[in-house]
Design an enzyme around this catalytic site. Structure first.
Site, PDB file in Angstrom:
ATOM      1  N   ASN A  24     126.202 -89.041   2.115  1.00  0.00           N
ATOM      2  CA  ASN A  24     125.567 -90.131   1.009  1.00  0.00           C
ATOM      3  C   ASN A  24     126.320 -91.532   1.086  1.00  0.00           C
ATOM      4  O   ASN A  24     125.579 -92.338   0.778  1.00  0.00           O
ATOM      5  CB  ASN A  24     125.894 -89.474  -0.158  1.00  0.00           C
ATOM      6  CG  ASN A  24     124.937 -88.474  -0.596  1.00  0.00           C
ATOM      7  OD1 ASN A  24     123.626 -88.700   0.017  1.00  0.00           O
ATOM      8  ND2 ASN A  24     124.824 -87.353  -1.555  1.00  0.00           N
ATOM      9  N   HIS A  38     126.497 -79.025  -0.979  1.00  0.00           N
ATOM     10  CA  HIS A  38     126.023 -79.682  -0.238  1.00  0.00           C
ATOM     11  C   HIS A  38     126.673 -80.794   0.643  1.00  0.00           C
ATOM     12  O   HIS A  38     126.370 -81.574   1.525  1.00  0.00           O
ATOM     13  CB  HIS A  38     124.683 -80.325  -0.851  1.00  0.00           C
ATOM     14  CG  HIS A  38     123.775 -79.470  -1.435  1.00  0.00           C
ATOM     15  ND1 HIS A  38     123.222 -79.349  -2.571  1.00  0.00           N
ATOM     16  CD2 HIS A  38     122.774 -78.604  -0.566  1.00  0.00           C
ATOM     17  CE1 HIS A  38     122.546 -78.483  -2.738  1.00  0.00           C
ATOM     18  NE2 HIS A  38     122.276 -77.906  -1.547  1.00  0.00           N
ATOM     19  N   HIS A  39     128.011 -80.818   0.194  1.00  0.00           N
ATOM     20  CA  HIS A  39     129.051 -81.581   0.837  1.00  0.00           C
ATOM     21  C   HIS A  39     128.432 -82.954   1.137  1.00  0.00           C
ATOM     22  O   HIS A  39     129.147 -83.820   1.966  1.00  0.00           O
ATOM     23  CB  HIS A  39     129.373 -80.959   2.527  1.00  0.00           C
ATOM     24  CG  HIS A  39     129.341 -79.598   2.230  1.00  0.00           C
ATOM     25  ND1 HIS A  39     130.816 -78.846   1.835  1.00  0.00           N
ATOM     26  CD2 HIS A  39     128.623 -78.557   2.663  1.00  0.00           C
ATOM     27  CE1 HIS A  39     130.612 -77.720   1.884  1.00  0.00           C
ATOM     28  NE2 HIS A  39     129.293 -77.138   2.355  1.00  0.00           N
ATOM     29  N   CYS A  40     127.886 -83.783  -0.011  1.00  0.00           N
ATOM     30  CA  CYS A  40     127.631 -85.224   0.213  1.00  0.00           C
ATOM     31  C   CYS A  40     126.614 -85.584   1.299  1.00  0.00           C
ATOM     32  O   CYS A  40     126.686 -86.524   1.673  1.00  0.00           O
ATOM     33  CB  CYS A  40     128.738 -85.847   0.040  1.00  0.00           C
ATOM     34  SG  CYS A  40     129.694 -85.771  -1.728  1.00  0.00           S
ATOM     35  N   ALA A  41     126.224 -84.538   1.921  1.00  0.00           N
ATOM     36  CA  ALA A  41     125.232 -84.524   2.944  1.00  0.00           C
ATOM     37  C   ALA A  41     124.012 -83.620   2.495  1.00  0.00           C
ATOM     38  O   ALA A  41     123.816 -82.574   3.515  1.00  0.00           O
ATOM     39  CB  ALA A  41     125.814 -84.343   4.261  1.00  0.00           C
TER      40      ALA A  41
END
Length: 382
Positions: free
Chosen positions: A112, A339-342
């Site tokens: 992100n 979601h691991h900022c992705a």
């Protein structure tokens, strides 16, 4: 196996396997930062006294060291507070003149930190975002409408390494610039930004055993000339690097950043990669045994997702990723879930997200054994 734990503070909170989020700091980095502060603090690029001069010298020495670490020109390397700020700076600079009819190519793997600045710029200026999906870099098609390509060097979800140099050549052939998110690469492999040819390469110190709160973006000469400051203030009225570092720089952080670079080069990436390959071999071996057992019991695959480098992600069928992470945390094993900022890649792999294990220099085979022993307990709760 080389034991690197003596280079770090003692681990007291359990087994740590979340290096893709942040890495522990080298003890030598802490010593270097303390030594700098104990020598007397001054404000760089301001004042004629010895304290200011020392701060200026340390800032520029650190810049040269960090630039050398990624084979960049120090005059084109800007210190930022993070890779995120570096990506924002590069994206804002390279999209400021785009509009309807222009295209920016990005990837499903983007963090992100790259995607959200792109989305904001596209919404404001009207250019089109074109997303590359799973595994289709080999079929990448660019056109004269393509003005910018943004991609990670290494995915923070799957650990995949992308062919940056080849993509840069394709982009430059149509007159497009390239921004690379190098946050997950610099601690695990040698990076030569000159050879890669990217117009901007952003990375951060805390993922490579340095301090939090400081990062850098290395520009090519053309990229630097196209960059525009988006933070203004004291010290940035003269042309050059100072234009992009308004306010009082984080000199102590820069000193620590440089020391982390020196330590990684002292260890050598051949040793780093040998160590990580041995750890990943242990993971792959244990995964194979787990999946064979699951197959014999009729449960199907317990773990899924290809692994590469220092990161692998998986799911436990029937157990939400956050529940997996919570049970592991309760048993002293630190991993990451969600979601691991992705979110684009994570939701593609599994709508609920994935569980991620990431390793680093201090990781031992005992850490991996502890992880899998605890994971067996998680699986027994289904």
């Amino acid at each position: 196996m080389d034991d690197f734990r003596h280079l770090f503070p003692e681990f007291t909170l359990g087994t740590y396997l979340d290096y893709a989020a942040t890495a522990p700091v080298f003890l030598s980095v802490l010593d270097a930062m303390r030594e700098y502060e104990m020598g007397g603090r001054g404000n760089p690029r301001r004042g004629l006294h010895a304290y200011a001069a020392r701060a200026s010298d340390e800032l520029e020495r650190s810049r040269a060291t960090v630039a050398g670490f990624v084979c960049a020109d120090p005059s084109n390397l800007i210190f930022t507070k993070s890779a995120t700020e570096g990506l924002n700076l590069a994206i804002e600079s390279f999209t400021k003149d785009l509009g309807p009819g222009d295209e920016v190519v990005h990837t499903i793997y983007d963090h992100n930190s790259a995607y959200l600045p792109l989305k904001r710029a596209a919404d404001a200026r009207g250019f089109a975002l074109v997303e590359l999906g799973l595994h289709n870099f080999t079929t990448l098609q660019l056109s004269p409408r393509t003005k910018l390509v943004v991609l990670p060097h290494v995915s923070n979800v799957t650990g995949e390494v992308f062919p940056v140099a080849e993509i840069v050549k394709m982009a430059h052939a149509v007159g497009a610039k390239v921004i690379v998110d190098g946050a997950q690469a610099v601690a695990h492999m040698p990076v030569n930004v000159a050879d890669l040819g990217a117009d901007a390469y952003a990375f951060s110190a805390h993922k490579m055993y340095g301090p939090m709160g400081i990062g850098a973006v290395a520009f090519s000469k053309a990229g630097f000339d196209a960059a525009t400051p988006f933070v203004v203030g004291g010290g940035m009225v003269e042309p050059g690097i100072a234009m992009f570092e308004a306010g009082t720089p984080n000199v102590t952080g820069a000193v620590g950043f440089a020391k982390a670079c020196e330590e990684l080069l002292k260890i050598g990436f051949s040793k780093i990669q040998e160590h990580e390959c041995e750890i990943m071999a242990r993971i792959v071996s244990t995964l194979s045994e787990s999946e064979e057992s699951a197959s014999h019991s009729g449960e199907g695959r317990i773990l899924r997702m290809a692994q590469d480098g220092s990161i692998f992600s998986f799911v436990v069928p029937g157990v939400h990723p956050h529940d997996v992470a919570q049970v592991l945390a309760d048993h002293g094993v630190a991993i990451r879930a969600g979601h691991h900022c992705a979110p684009h890649i994570s939701r593609t792999l599994d709508p609920a997200g994935v569980v991620r294990v990431s390793i680093g220099l201090p990781t031992t085979t005992e850490d991996i054994d502890q992880f899998f022993a605890t994971l067996k307990y998680v699986e027994s709760l289904r």
